[in-house]
Scaffold this motif. Structure first.
Motif, PDB file in Angstrom:
ATOM      1  N   ALA A 128      16.471 -46.836 -37.383  1.00 46.89           N
ATOM      2  CA  ALA A 128      15.973 -45.619 -38.023  1.00 46.89           C
ATOM      3  C   ALA A 128      17.069 -44.558 -38.050  1.00 46.89           C
ATOM      4  CB  ALA A 128      14.762 -45.096 -37.258  1.00 46.89           C
ATOM      5  N   ILE A 129      17.098 -43.788 -39.108  1.00 47.85           N
ATOM      6  CA  ILE A 129      18.136 -42.768 -39.259  1.00 47.85           C
ATOM      7  C   ILE A 129      18.069 -41.768 -38.109  1.00 47.85           C
ATOM      8  CG2 ILE A 129      18.886 -40.816 -40.673  1.00 47.85           C
ATOM      9  CD1 ILE A 129      18.376 -42.533 -43.122  1.00 47.85           C
ATOM     10  N   ARG A 130      16.872 -41.363 -37.728  1.00 44.14           N
ATOM     11  CA  ARG A 130      16.730 -40.362 -36.654  1.00 44.14           C
ATOM     12  C   ARG A 130      17.392 -40.835 -35.364  1.00 44.14           C
ATOM     13  NH1 ARG A 130      10.946 -38.209 -35.835  1.00 44.14           N
ATOM     14  NH2 ARG A 130      11.512 -37.204 -37.777  1.00 44.14           N
ATOM     15  N   SER A 131      17.117 -42.060 -34.957  1.00 40.92           N
ATOM     16  CA  SER A 131      17.724 -42.548 -33.715  1.00 40.92           C
ATOM     17  C   SER A 131      19.221 -42.772 -33.888  1.00 40.92           C
ATOM     18  CB  SER A 131      17.035 -43.819 -33.220  1.00 40.92           C
ATOM     19  OG  SER A 131      17.159 -44.854 -34.160  1.00 40.92           O
ATOM     20  N   VAL A 133      21.188 -40.934 -35.743  1.00 34.98           N
ATOM     21  CA  VAL A 133      21.814 -39.614 -35.674  1.00 34.98           C
ATOM     22  C   VAL A 133      21.936 -39.151 -34.221  1.00 34.98           C
ATOM     23  CG1 VAL A 133      21.550 -37.178 -36.284  1.00 34.98           C
ATOM     24  CG2 VAL A 133      21.167 -38.936 -38.011  1.00 34.98           C
ATOM     25  N   VAL A 134      20.924 -39.390 -33.414  1.00 27.52           N
ATOM     26  CA  VAL A 134      20.982 -39.015 -31.998  1.00 27.52           C
ATOM     27  C   VAL A 134      22.144 -39.724 -31.314  1.00 27.52           C
ATOM     28  CG1 VAL A 134      19.767 -39.179 -29.779  1.00 27.52           C
ATOM     29  CG2 VAL A 134      18.545 -38.441 -31.835  1.00 27.52           C
ATOM     30  N   ARG A 165      22.224 -45.972 -45.528  1.00 27.42           N
ATOM     31  CA  ARG A 165      21.662 -45.418 -44.293  1.00 27.42           C
ATOM     32  C   ARG A 165      22.767 -44.722 -43.497  1.00 27.42           C
ATOM     33  NH1 ARG A 165      19.406 -49.871 -42.108  1.00 27.42           N
ATOM     34  NH2 ARG A 165      17.456 -49.450 -43.145  1.00 27.42           N
ATOM     35  N   ALA A 169      22.942 -40.788 -42.400  1.00 24.66           N
ATOM     36  CA  ALA A 169      23.081 -40.402 -41.001  1.00 24.66           C
ATOM     37  C   ALA A 169      24.316 -39.526 -40.782  1.00 24.66           C
ATOM     38  CB  ALA A 169      23.156 -41.646 -40.120  1.00 24.66           C
ATOM     39  N   LEU A 172      24.026 -35.844 -41.264  1.00 28.04           N
ATOM     40  CA  LEU A 172      23.268 -35.115 -40.250  1.00 28.04           C
ATOM     41  C   LEU A 172      23.950 -35.001 -38.907  1.00 28.04           C
ATOM     42  CD1 LEU A 172      19.804 -36.684 -41.113  1.00 28.04           C
ATOM     43  CD2 LEU A 172      20.654 -34.436 -41.815  1.00 28.04           C
TER      44      LEU A 172
END
Length: 175
Positions: A128-131, A133-134, A165, A169, A172
């Motif tokens: 997932a993009i959110r994870s 980016v973290v 993807r 990422a 961000l």
């Protein structure tokens, strides 16, 4: 008794351990690779053990490489990613058949690992993009990689899956 992982057959062949000592003081973490019976299964310990399982030929990648580069917030139970030809890894190890170009690997803590830029390239393309980016933020904080350098790695691998993807990422990333 060392604190790091060992290859059982090497220890037996050298005479440093006998079979009883190996069974009594060590436990297997991967086929043929042992750690001290009391050792905590940290990501670094499992990464070193996975590299030994590969017969010292794999390149450490993904989250395990990010952790070796000093990225924080990488859980100890994350699978160890290796760039290696063996398509039947033991539990807890992911192997990937990837093309690595010159300059995409380096030595880190005595292991061959992907560079921070190549590590970011791999992390940003998966999950997932959110994870992603973290993890990219943590890696950027630890290593200071430049987003444009990661884009350079991407340009050298134009047919790799997940490039869209990765680009999303990278937009961000905030070290």
């Amino acid at each position: 008794m060392g604190q790091g992982p060992i290859i059982g057959s090497e220890e037996l062949a050298s005479g440093r351990l006998n079979r009883h000592q190996l069974r009594a003081a060590y436990r297997a973490v991967y086929p043929g690779v042992y750690v001290a019976a009391h050792a905590e299964p940290s990501l670094e310990l499992r990464t070193r053990a996975a590299w030994l399982w590969s017969r010292r030929t794999a390149i450490v990648g993904g989250a395990a490489a990010a952790a070796l580069h000093g990225a924080r917030w990488v859980p100890d139970d994350v699978p160890v990613e290796l760039i290696h030809d063996n398509t039947h890894p033991p539990a807890g190890v992911l192997t990937r058949r990837e093309t690595l170009r010159a300059g995409e690997t380096q030595l880190c803590a005595g292991l061959a690992v992907t560079t921070p830029e190549r590590t970011a390239f791999d992390i940003g393309r998966r999950g997932a993009i959110r994870s992603a980016v973290v993890r990219l933020d943590a890696l950027a904080r630890a290593t200071g990689f430049k987003v444009d350098d990661v884009r350079g790695v991407a340009a050298a691998h134009p047919r790799s899956p997940g490039l869209r993807r990765l680009e999303a990422a990278l937009e961000l990333v905030d070290p």
